[in-house]
Motif scaffolding. Structure first.
Motif, short mmCIF file in Angstrom:
data_model
loop_
_atom_site.label_atom_id
_atom_site.label_comp_id
_atom_site.label_asym_id
_atom_site.label_seq_id
_atom_site.Cartn_x
_atom_site.Cartn_y
_atom_site.Cartn_z
N GLU A 94 0.85 -1.19 0.00
CA GLU A 94 0.00 0.00 0.00
C GLU A 94 0.88 1.23 0.00
O GLU A 94 1.94 1.26 0.63
CB GLU A 94 -0.90 0.01 1.23
N SER A 95 0.42 2.23 -0.73
CA SER A 95 1.14 3.51 -0.78
C SER A 95 0.08 4.61 -0.68
O SER A 95 -0.74 4.77 -1.59
CB SER A 95 1.93 3.62 -2.08
N PHE B 282 -2.44 -1.42 -10.20
CA PHE B 282 -3.27 -0.73 -9.22
C PHE B 282 -4.46 -1.61 -8.90
O PHE B 282 -5.17 -2.07 -9.80
CB PHE B 282 -3.73 0.62 -9.80
N SER C 214 -3.19 6.11 -0.05
CA SER C 214 -4.54 5.55 0.01
C SER C 214 -4.80 4.53 -1.09
O SER C 214 -5.94 4.16 -1.34
CB SER C 214 -5.57 6.67 -0.06
N SER C 215 -3.74 4.04 -1.75
CA SER C 215 -3.88 3.10 -2.86
C SER C 215 -3.21 1.77 -2.55
O SER C 215 -2.20 1.72 -1.85
CB SER C 215 -3.27 3.69 -4.13
N ALA C 216 -3.77 0.70 -3.13
CA ALA C 216 -3.20 -0.64 -2.98
C ALA C 216 -2.67 -1.11 -4.34
O ALA C 216 -3.30 -0.86 -5.38
CB ALA C 216 -4.25 -1.62 -2.46
N TYR C 217 -1.52 -1.79 -4.34
CA TYR C 217 -0.87 -2.23 -5.57
C TYR C 217 -0.36 -3.66 -5.42
O TYR C 217 -0.15 -4.15 -4.31
CB TYR C 217 0.34 -1.34 -5.88
N GLY D 39 -6.85 -0.80 -6.28
CA GLY D 39 -7.96 -0.03 -5.75
C GLY D 39 -7.53 0.77 -4.53
O GLY D 39 -6.34 0.88 -4.22
N ARG D 40 -8.52 1.32 -3.86
CA ARG D 40 -8.22 2.08 -2.64
C ARG D 40 -7.79 1.12 -1.53
O ARG D 40 -8.33 0.02 -1.40
CB ARG D 40 -9.45 2.86 -2.19
N SER D 41 -6.83 1.53 -0.73
CA SER D 41 -6.31 0.66 0.32
C SER D 41 -7.37 0.31 1.38
O SER D 41 -7.28 -0.73 2.01
CB SER D 41 -5.08 1.27 0.98
#
Length: 95
Positions: free
Chosen positions: A41-42, A79, A44-47, A81-83
């Motif tokens: 996670e970075s 990407f 507010s995003s999850a990868y 989505g949102r974390s």
């Protein structure tokens, strides 16, 4: 050995051990900001970063106990989505 000497020796030994553990943990912290392989996670995003040379399928687990599957290309970052929505992602098999 007197009781006072035993306590003093034990205290010094424990204090030294605690300092050594703290120093080791601090030294193990990476200095670079490179993205790790796999789920991360970075902000507010999850990868999911795939560091291999093949296309793989990953399972993405979401906050509401559902899962999705996605193919990830070689040496790529996807990407997810949102974390707050994504709990985790993990390698499943080759695509």
């Amino acid at each position: 050995m007197a009781l006072r000497e035993i306590f003093a020796t034990t205290f010094v030994s424990l204090a030294f051990a605690g300092t050594a553990l703290t120093t080791t943990a601090t030294a193990a912290t990476p200095q670079s900001a490179a993205a790790p392989c796999g789920f991360y996670e970075s902000g507010s995003s999850a990868y999911y970063r795939h560091c291999g040379n093949t296309t793989v399928q990953i399972r993405v687990d979401y906050w509401n106990n559902t899962s999705g599957y996605e193919c990830v290309g070689p040496n790529s970052t996807t990407f997810l989505g949102r974390s707050v929505d994504v709990d985790y992602a993990v390698y499943q098999r080759l695509c």
